[in-house]
Design an enzyme around this catalytic site. Structure first.
Site, PDB file in Angstrom:
ATOM      1  N   HIS A 273      11.597 -38.472  45.164  1.00 57.49           N
ATOM      2  CA  HIS A 273      10.479 -38.635  44.219  1.00 57.49           C
ATOM      3  C   HIS A 273      10.787 -37.919  42.900  1.00 57.49           C
ATOM      4  O   HIS A 273      10.548 -38.443  41.815  1.00 57.49           O
ATOM      5  CB  HIS A 273       9.201 -38.022  44.803  1.00 57.49           C
ATOM      6  CG  HIS A 273       8.505 -38.866  45.833  1.00 57.49           C
ATOM      7  ND1 HIS A 273       8.151 -40.176  45.609  1.00 57.49           N
ATOM      8  CD2 HIS A 273       8.071 -38.582  47.086  1.00 57.49           C
ATOM      9  CE1 HIS A 273       7.524 -40.660  46.683  1.00 57.49           C
ATOM     10  NE2 HIS A 273       7.467 -39.710  47.603  1.00 57.49           N
TER      11      HIS A 273
ATOM     12  N   GLU B 202       7.473 -44.602  46.444  1.00 53.83           N
ATOM     13  CA  GLU B 202       7.771 -44.418  47.858  1.00 53.83           C
ATOM     14  C   GLU B 202       9.166 -44.968  48.185  1.00 53.83           C
ATOM     15  O   GLU B 202       9.892 -44.392  48.998  1.00 53.83           O
ATOM     16  CB  GLU B 202       6.688 -45.114  48.695  1.00 53.83           C
ATOM     17  CG  GLU B 202       6.557 -44.624  50.104  1.00 53.83           C
ATOM     18  CD  GLU B 202       6.163 -43.159  50.244  1.00 53.83           C
ATOM     19  OE1 GLU B 202       5.711 -42.532  49.263  1.00 53.83           O
ATOM     20  OE2 GLU B 202       6.339 -42.629  51.355  1.00 53.83           O
TER      21      GLU B 202
ATOM     22  N   HIS C 262      13.366 -36.740  51.000  1.00 52.08           N
ATOM     23  CA  HIS C 262      12.266 -37.608  50.586  1.00 52.08           C
ATOM     24  C   HIS C 262      11.635 -37.101  49.278  1.00 52.08           C
ATOM     25  O   HIS C 262      11.549 -37.835  48.291  1.00 52.08           O
ATOM     26  CB  HIS C 262      11.230 -37.640  51.722  1.00 52.08           C
ATOM     27  CG  HIS C 262      10.033 -38.498  51.461  1.00 52.08           C
ATOM     28  ND1 HIS C 262       9.866 -39.731  52.042  1.00 52.08           N
ATOM     29  CD2 HIS C 262       8.937 -38.297  50.694  1.00 52.08           C
ATOM     30  CE1 HIS C 262       8.715 -40.257  51.633  1.00 52.08           C
ATOM     31  NE2 HIS C 262       8.128 -39.403  50.818  1.00 52.08           N
ATOM     32  N   GLU C 263      11.227 -35.847  49.275  1.00 56.12           N
ATOM     33  CA  GLU C 263      10.531 -35.316  48.097  1.00 56.12           C
ATOM     34  C   GLU C 263      11.472 -35.218  46.900  1.00 56.12           C
ATOM     35  O   GLU C 263      11.075 -35.464  45.760  1.00 56.12           O
ATOM     36  CB  GLU C 263       9.913 -33.948  48.404  1.00 56.12           C
ATOM     37  CG  GLU C 263       8.883 -33.938  49.539  1.00 56.12           C
ATOM     38  CD  GLU C 263       7.728 -34.907  49.331  1.00 56.12           C
ATOM     39  OE1 GLU C 263       7.471 -35.296  48.172  1.00 56.12           O
ATOM     40  OE2 GLU C 263       7.087 -35.292  50.332  1.00 56.12           O
TER      41      GLU C 263
END
Lengths: 502, 502
Positions: free
Chosen positions: B275, B301, B271-272
């Site tokens: 980003h 997101e 997830h990170e």
């Protein structure tokens, strides 16, 4: 001035100073990250950021609001404090005026050209050193010295070198410095001759060690023993050890990321932690002003070398620390005794390279540079003649010329970075430190027992009382005089070396 | 405008935008350090620093020089670009005007009071949540909502909620958002009912693991496989995982410092890192402007959830990654099969807590918040009635009220921090992401083989082409339409969930 008006004026100056200082602090912080964590790709954006932060720092320091606040406490022309201030407030007014006056006295174009030239010059220096070819650096150095001479004229001083020295060692002058450092030459040359052959190197202490986690544990504990407040500090890794403080509540230092032997790592950790203790010990209430700033680079160096040399080379210290260290590095140190360590610490063969010099000859390396850079700034020594002059001074002070310019006049980054007036602070650090330590021992008869018990904080507490908390309230030499009751001199430093190496 | 004058005007606006942005970036950088390294004692000095950096950012964005440069490319009253600009330049002018207009439209006193109230409110929220006592938070929330309603009036919009939403999701409006999110309620409720009982938890994947170095190695390799450029990025540890980018050349993310199970760590890293790939993929030439800024928080997101949910929960991905993971954690995973992993990933029991929700019910949690905060901003729902309204909506959307306010209306920090309009971006991220992923798969028939071979970069390259490099050139929903040829909708998201959980 009424006392309420005075308090308000002081509070305003402190507030504006802190508002400016915050951006200088942010630039240091960006540099810290650059050395410890930043990915290589981020270099250009980081350089832009640091430049922008420094620009805001300078803008705020030279703003109209700042001058107005300062003008309520000091004559803006002379820096003389207005009447009715307390001695502490007078020192604040003088100190802030000096910073302000320096910032406004140098034309922006001169500052910018100096920064640009220094940046290009450092790149040229890298190549010149690699190739041991001084002429690659020469044109840059010529321009830099011309710029420094111009800066000196703008700032003014009894000797053209004075305002350059003043940047690093506020209040110090050639007139005061010449006899201080001059007193070192003959005794150190004599002692270096007599100390030849002392000590014995220990390979295990110089070999690369494997267990980085063990080193971290040792350094963390040692720092705590010295009085380092881990809730207001960080220890990390970088290519070259350094320390930096953003605020007394956040002071950081590093140990070398890799490739150094165990003993160098430990001495370096004591050294850098000593710097950090000084920064942690500043008075928070005055943060942003000269009352919460290191007295001088010489004093900062004293605060680090004291721990490295006076504590970190003391046999009593090592007899206590040795069992811990052996447990931390059981394999590496299996066959090393504490006597091996002590012999290793005394071993310092002559070297043409400053960073390889031992305690005795180190200050001779500084003397060499100090004498040459004074001549350069006076214009009496030409850049093209540096190699020859360096080699001659080397023969005179160190007993032999360097084998080549790489290990001679090209060994240091300082001149190529435009830092003229910086070198003497290293030697002053030795002098200040030894004089303070001698006084500390006179006042603390229990120090030997403390050290034998691994209790190091009495020394830190003494430094805090006599040095840290005063910031730049007085020039460094005056601070030493107040702490020891004697003018700053080389006497205690020479006595210390005589006792250890004579 | 002549093309040379146009180019000069664009270059000047870019330069001034970057000069302003640099201080915002420095504030993010100070926050990064705060979460990853800063010693606890440094908190107050750090808060002062961040405030000072943000103030300079704001000063530069609202300076006369900036307005003058902007005025050469857009009508300062309306934001309409001057004639003769290229489409890209028009987008630049519009985007920069929007940021500038927002910054100058809010009175300084309002911004300051909001920041102060939010800070106090977050402290009150901590206590209120701990005690599960909503009335401790109530007065702060009442003041905050009054301030937000006032801000909304200053900014203007068809619906009072629009300008708040616009802060996080530029260009999005209630009129467009209502049908987008409204389409989720019935199908998700139905699917959540049918999906009950799916999956099976695996204790080893939830248990704390010991070997942090092994996790670092796995995450470092996985990030490289995804296309993360380690020469322009850093991975570190923090209490809560997050990501941040100072510049495309320096983007960073963290994994949780401790206390989480292995699978959560890995999904969170995907997830990170997602980003960070977005930030690394911005066009450096436009850095500092909206052309090199995330299109919206919803799009940010989407860029993270795609990797977490579309890649990181795909059985093909896990069949490839599993042997690596078993080698990295041989003891922990000795008795776990890849089928256990897949069952574990499908397991998501109903929860009143958003952060514990699975893929299916997550967006229902968002819908609940979106509907309540619209009513709050309209003034139709009073703060004192929040707990009751929350519980009723919970029953309606999630099938049951929370057992208490701690796990109900007090579970999130957002409202107490003044973030109204933020929640919908989480759901939009799901929608945008699913629609983009469906298009990517249509255009990339070889994706299954790629994934089976551990080759993840085709996906990153597609995102770079269709999303990253465009920054905020268009509103996020328009960017989705351009990339997929269809207006943004919930269809692909619902189809994805139906396929996986139906």
């Amino acid at each position: 001035m009424k006392s309420s008006a005075r308090r308000a004026a002081v509070a305003e100056l402190v507030s504006l100073s802190a508002a400016s200082r915050r951006f200088e602090s942010a630039a240091h912080f960006a540099e810290w990250d650059q050395e410890t964590l930043m990915p290589p790709g981020g270099a250009q954006a980081r350089a832009d950021l640091i430049g922008s932060l420094q620009a805001v720092h300078h803008e705020k320091l030279t703003s109209k609001a700042y001058a107005k606040a300062l003008g309520r406490l000091a004559d803006l022309k002379t820096g003389e404090p207005v009447s009715g201030l307390s001695p502490l407030e007078e020192s604040l007014a003088r100190g802030q005026w000096r910073r302000w006056n320096r910032a406004r006295s140098l034309p922006g174009a001169l500052v910018e050209e100096t920064a640009r030239t220094a940046s290009a010059s450092q790149q040229a220096w890298s190549e010149a050193r690699r190739k041991s070819d001084f002429k690659l650096l020469r044109p840059y150095l010529e321009r830099l010295i011309a710029l420094k001479r111009e800066a000196s004229k703008h700032l003014g001083g009894a000797h053209p070198y004075d305002p350059l020295l003043d940047e690093y060692e506020p209040g110090m002058t050639v007139k005061e410095l010449d006899p201080l450092l001059g007193a070192l030459a003959a005794p150190l040359k004599d002692l270096a001759r007599r100390a030849k052959g002392r000590g014995r190197p220990c390979a295990a202490l110089e070999a690369p060690y494997r267990d980085e986690a063990a080193l971290d544990r040792v350094v963390t504990r040692l720092a705590a023993d010295m009085g380092f407040d881990h809730t207001c500090g960080v220890i990390a890794r970088s290519a070259h050890p350094f320390s930096t403080g953003f605020h007394p509540s956040d002071c950081r230092f590093t140990v070398r990321a890799e490739g150094d032997g165990l003993m160098n790592q430990l001495l370096s950790a004591l050294h850098e932690c000593g710097h950090s203790l000084y920064e942690q010990g500043m008075d928070k209430r005055w943060w942003g002003t000269t009352l919460a700033r290191h007295a001088s680079l010489g004093m900062h160096e004293a605060m680090s070398r004291l721990w490295e040399n006076m504590v970190g080379r003391d046999p009593v210290f090592w007899r206590r620390q040795w069992p811990h260290l052996r447990r931390a590095f059981p394999r590496l140190l299996a066959k090393v005794s504490v006597d091996d360590v002590l012999e290793h610490l005394l071993y310092a063969p002559p070297s043409p390279v400053r960073l390889k010099a031992g305690e005795v000859s180190y200050s001779l390396h500084i003397l060499l540079r100090y004498e040459l850079e004074k001549e350069l700034i006076l214009g009496r020594l030409k850049v093209r003649d540096i190699p020859e002059a360096w080699n001659a001074k080397s023969s005179e002070l160190l007993g032999a010329p360097p084998p080549d310019d790489r290990r001679g006049c090209l060994q240091d980054i300082h001149w190529s970075g435009g830092s003229f007036g910086y070198f003497p602070t290293y030697a002053l650090g030795n002098l200040y430190g030894a004089q303070l330590f001698a006084q500390f021992k006179r006042e603390t008869p229990s120090w030997g027992r403390s050290l034998a018990a691994g209790k190091l904080t009495p020394f830190k507490d003494w430094l805090s009382e006599h040095v840290y908390r005063h910031g730049r309230r007085w020039p460094a030499a005056e601070l030493v005089r107040r702490a020891t009751g004697k003018p700053a001199s080389a006497a205690d430093f020479l006595a210390h070396l005589e006792a250890r190496y004579g």
